[in-house]
Write a protein that holds these residues in place. Structure first.
Motif, PDB file in Angstrom:
ATOM      1  N   ARG A   5     -11.482 -40.329   7.395  1.00 34.90           N
ATOM      2  CA  ARG A   5     -10.281 -41.165   7.282  1.00 34.90           C
ATOM      3  C   ARG A   5     -10.077 -41.562   5.833  1.00 34.90           C
ATOM      4  O   ARG A   5     -11.038 -41.667   5.070  1.00 34.90           O
ATOM      5  CB  ARG A   5     -10.414 -42.406   8.164  1.00 34.90           C
ATOM      6  CG  ARG A   5     -10.329 -42.048   9.637  1.00 34.90           C
ATOM      7  CD  ARG A   5     -10.440 -43.254  10.536  1.00 34.90           C
ATOM      8  NE  ARG A   5     -10.180 -42.833  11.909  1.00 34.90           N
ATOM      9  CZ  ARG A   5      -9.025 -43.035  12.539  1.00 34.90           C
ATOM     10  NH1 ARG A   5      -8.049 -43.643  11.944  1.00 34.90           N
ATOM     11  NH2 ARG A   5      -8.848 -42.611  13.772  1.00 34.90           N
ATOM     12  N   HIS A   6      -8.812 -41.753   5.507  1.00 38.88           N
ATOM     13  CA  HIS A   6      -8.456 -42.083   4.125  1.00 38.88           C
ATOM     14  C   HIS A   6      -7.799 -43.459   4.094  1.00 38.88           C
ATOM     15  O   HIS A   6      -6.963 -43.769   4.947  1.00 38.88           O
ATOM     16  CB  HIS A   6      -7.469 -41.057   3.565  1.00 38.88           C
ATOM     17  CG  HIS A   6      -7.993 -39.654   3.624  1.00 38.88           C
ATOM     18  ND1 HIS A   6      -8.616 -39.050   2.556  1.00 38.88           N
ATOM     19  CD2 HIS A   6      -7.996 -38.756   4.641  1.00 38.88           C
ATOM     20  CE1 HIS A   6      -8.983 -37.822   2.909  1.00 38.88           C
ATOM     21  NE2 HIS A   6      -8.618 -37.623   4.167  1.00 38.88           N
ATOM     22  N   ARG A  24      -4.756 -35.623   8.375  1.00 37.46           N
ATOM     23  CA  ARG A  24      -3.633 -34.831   8.894  1.00 37.46           C
ATOM     24  C   ARG A  24      -2.472 -35.696   9.385  1.00 37.46           C
ATOM     25  O   ARG A  24      -1.471 -35.165   9.853  1.00 37.46           O
ATOM     26  CB  ARG A  24      -4.120 -33.959  10.044  1.00 37.46           C
ATOM     27  CG  ARG A  24      -4.589 -34.775  11.219  1.00 37.46           C
ATOM     28  CD  ARG A  24      -5.135 -33.919  12.322  1.00 37.46           C
ATOM     29  NE  ARG A  24      -5.650 -34.744  13.402  1.00 37.46           N
ATOM     30  CZ  ARG A  24      -6.143 -34.262  14.519  1.00 37.46           C
ATOM     31  NH1 ARG A  24      -6.206 -32.957  14.703  1.00 37.46           N
ATOM     32  NH2 ARG A  24      -6.592 -35.070  15.450  1.00 37.46           N
ATOM     33  N   ARG A  25      -2.612 -37.020   9.290  1.00 36.34           N
ATOM     34  CA  ARG A  25      -1.570 -37.913   9.798  1.00 36.34           C
ATOM     35  C   ARG A  25      -0.289 -37.733   8.982  1.00 36.34           C
ATOM     36  O   ARG A  25      -0.290 -37.926   7.759  1.00 36.34           O
ATOM     37  CB  ARG A  25      -2.054 -39.360   9.680  1.00 36.34           C
ATOM     38  CG  ARG A  25      -1.192 -40.401  10.384  1.00 36.34           C
ATOM     39  CD  ARG A  25      -1.252 -40.227  11.842  1.00 36.34           C
ATOM     40  NE  ARG A  25      -0.978 -41.443  12.608  1.00 36.34           N
ATOM     41  CZ  ARG A  25      -0.660 -41.398  13.890  1.00 36.34           C
ATOM     42  NH1 ARG A  25      -0.573 -40.238  14.526  1.00 36.34           N
ATOM     43  NH2 ARG A  25      -0.459 -42.505  14.548  1.00 36.34           N
ATOM     44  N   LEU A  26       0.796 -37.380   9.651  1.00 41.36           N
ATOM     45  CA  LEU A  26       2.072 -37.240   8.953  1.00 41.36           C
ATOM     46  C   LEU A  26       2.636 -38.618   8.622  1.00 41.36           C
ATOM     47  O   LEU A  26       2.432 -39.583   9.373  1.00 41.36           O
ATOM     48  CB  LEU A  26       3.075 -36.481   9.815  1.00 41.36           C
ATOM     49  CG  LEU A  26       2.755 -35.011  10.110  1.00 41.36           C
ATOM     50  CD1 LEU A  26       3.773 -34.432  11.090  1.00 41.36           C
ATOM     51  CD2 LEU A  26       2.718 -34.194   8.819  1.00 41.36           C
ATOM     52  N   HIS A  33       4.157 -44.780  14.573  1.00 36.73           N
ATOM     53  CA  HIS A  33       3.088 -45.148  15.506  1.00 36.73           C
ATOM     54  C   HIS A  33       2.104 -46.174  14.947  1.00 36.73           C
ATOM     55  O   HIS A  33       1.603 -47.020  15.685  1.00 36.73           O
ATOM     56  CB  HIS A  33       2.340 -43.892  15.962  1.00 36.73           C
ATOM     57  CG  HIS A  33       3.251 -42.885  16.600  1.00 36.73           C
ATOM     58  ND1 HIS A  33       4.025 -43.176  17.695  1.00 36.73           N
ATOM     59  CD2 HIS A  33       3.554 -41.608  16.262  1.00 36.73           C
ATOM     60  CE1 HIS A  33       4.750 -42.123  18.031  1.00 36.73           C
ATOM     61  NE2 HIS A  33       4.478 -41.159  17.171  1.00 36.73           N
ATOM     62  N   ASP A  34       1.817 -46.091  13.653  1.00 37.26           N
ATOM     63  CA  ASP A  34       0.865 -47.056  13.085  1.00 37.26           C
ATOM     64  C   ASP A  34       1.559 -48.355  12.685  1.00 37.26           C
ATOM     65  O   ASP A  34       0.986 -49.437  12.829  1.00 37.26           O
ATOM     66  CB  ASP A  34       0.143 -46.465  11.878  1.00 37.26           C
ATOM     67  CG  ASP A  34      -0.724 -45.273  12.267  1.00 37.26           C
ATOM     68  OD1 ASP A  34      -0.951 -45.083  13.475  1.00 37.26           O
ATOM     69  OD2 ASP A  34      -1.165 -44.525  11.375  1.00 37.26           O
ATOM     70  N   LEU A  35       2.797 -48.250  12.177  1.00 39.85           N
ATOM     71  CA  LEU A  35       3.495 -49.460  11.727  1.00 39.85           C
ATOM     72  C   LEU A  35       4.573 -49.914  12.702  1.00 39.85           C
ATOM     73  O   LEU A  35       5.175 -50.973  12.523  1.00 39.85           O
ATOM     74  CB  LEU A  35       4.113 -49.226  10.342  1.00 39.85           C
ATOM     75  CG  LEU A  35       3.138 -48.815   9.224  1.00 39.85           C
ATOM     76  CD1 LEU A  35       3.856 -48.822   7.882  1.00 39.85           C
ATOM     77  CD2 LEU A  35       1.918 -49.724   9.178  1.00 39.85           C
ATOM     78  N   CYS A  64       8.429 -35.904   7.720  1.00 45.57           N
ATOM     79  CA  CYS A  64       7.659 -34.970   8.550  1.00 45.57           C
ATOM     80  C   CYS A  64       6.958 -33.921   7.692  1.00 45.57           C
ATOM     81  O   CYS A  64       6.141 -33.156   8.191  1.00 45.57           O
ATOM     82  CB  CYS A  64       8.546 -34.277   9.578  1.00 45.57           C
ATOM     83  SG  CYS A  64       9.664 -33.034   8.878  1.00 45.57           S
ATOM     84  N   LEU A  65       7.313 -33.878   6.409  1.00 50.41           N
ATOM     85  CA  LEU A  65       6.708 -32.885   5.509  1.00 50.41           C
ATOM     86  C   LEU A  65       5.658 -33.509   4.596  1.00 50.41           C
ATOM     87  O   LEU A  65       5.114 -32.832   3.733  1.00 50.41           O
ATOM     88  CB  LEU A  65       7.783 -32.219   4.640  1.00 50.41           C
ATOM     89  CG  LEU A  65       8.803 -31.345   5.353  1.00 50.41           C
ATOM     90  CD1 LEU A  65       9.732 -30.690   4.337  1.00 50.41           C
ATOM     91  CD2 LEU A  65       8.109 -30.281   6.197  1.00 50.41           C
ATOM     92  N   MET A  66       5.417 -34.795   4.760  1.00 45.93           N
ATOM     93  CA  MET A  66       4.448 -35.494   3.908  1.00 45.93           C
ATOM     94  C   MET A  66       3.317 -36.044   4.746  1.00 45.93           C
ATOM     95  O   MET A  66       3.538 -36.484   5.880  1.00 45.93           O
ATOM     96  CB  MET A  66       5.111 -36.691   3.218  1.00 45.93           C
ATOM     97  CG  MET A  66       5.685 -36.393   1.867  1.00 45.93           C
ATOM     98  SD  MET A  66       6.116 -37.961   1.057  1.00 45.93           S
ATOM     99  CE  MET A  66       4.495 -38.526   0.539  1.00 45.93           C
ATOM    100  N   LEU A  67       2.152 -36.067   4.165  1.00 47.20           N
ATOM    101  CA  LEU A  67       1.029 -36.740   4.821  1.00 47.20           C
ATOM    102  C   LEU A  67       1.055 -38.222   4.449  1.00 47.20           C
ATOM    103  O   LEU A  67       1.476 -38.577   3.332  1.00 47.20           O
ATOM    104  CB  LEU A  67      -0.287 -36.121   4.358  1.00 47.20           C
ATOM    105  CG  LEU A  67      -0.472 -34.639   4.707  1.00 47.20           C
ATOM    106  CD1 LEU A  67      -1.700 -34.081   4.009  1.00 47.20           C
ATOM    107  CD2 LEU A  67      -0.567 -34.459   6.217  1.00 47.20           C
TER     108      LEU A  67
END
Ligand code: FES
Ligand code: FES
Length: 162
Positions: A5-6, A24-26, A33-35, A64-67
């Motif tokens: 995890r980062h 890999r989380r977009l 989902h996280d916020l 959708c193209l960024m991590l």
């Protein structure tokens, strides 16, 4: 096996958030989902439709193209960050006046793309503006009113600076 995890620290709509995310989380999934910021929509998930457009340090990006990890240290604006308390943002007001939405699925992406354009070239109109908006698709095909709304907003933004 544990997944690495980062640590990610971002400012979203002026509020700081710190999370540990999988590599890999977009970014779009992080926001939704996280916020819990569901105003950023997911359409194609491959950079074509623009439904997931957000501002990253003022530039329109497809989330959708960024991590999420790539957004570390940056400032993000989502559609939830546009309106003030009870007041629509000028771009939202322009969409309202021009009747520029139907189902509304594409709308957050268009709004943020328009805000970024106002910073780059508020003199855009007509075909040049349509070309700049080509990265955002509307499945309801209400392009005429969308372009009219963005033109309206850009003129207002240019006037505000003049
Ligand atoms: S969901 Fe990102 S461009 Fe379509
Ligand atoms: S208003 Fe329905 S997708 Fe654009």
């Amino acid at each position: 096996m544990t997944t690495a995890r980062h640590a990610v620290a971002v400012s979203v709509n002026g509020r700081r958030h710190e999370r540990l995310v999988e590599g890999r989380r977009l970014l779009v999934d992080f926001l939704r989902h996280d916020l819990g910021l569901h105003g950023t929509h997911v359409g194609c998930e491959q950079g074509v439709c623009g439904a997931c457009t957000v501002l990253l340090d003022g530039d329109a990006v497809k989330s959708c193209l960024m991590l999420a990890a790539q957004a570390d240290g940056h400032a993000i604006t989502t559609v939830e960050g546009l309106a003030g308390r009870g007041d629509l943002h000028a771009v939202q007001q322009a969409f309202r006046e021009a009747h520029a939405l139907q189902c509304g699925y594409c709308t957050p992406g268009f709004l943020l793309a328009a805000v970024a354009l106002a910073e780059q070239d508020a003199a855009l109109e007509g075909d040049a503006l349509r070309a700049e908006l080509a990265g955002n698709l509307c499945r309801c095909t209400g392009y005429q009113n969308i372009v009219e709304a963005v033109e309206r907003y850009l003129k207002q933004a240019a006037g505000g600076r003049g």
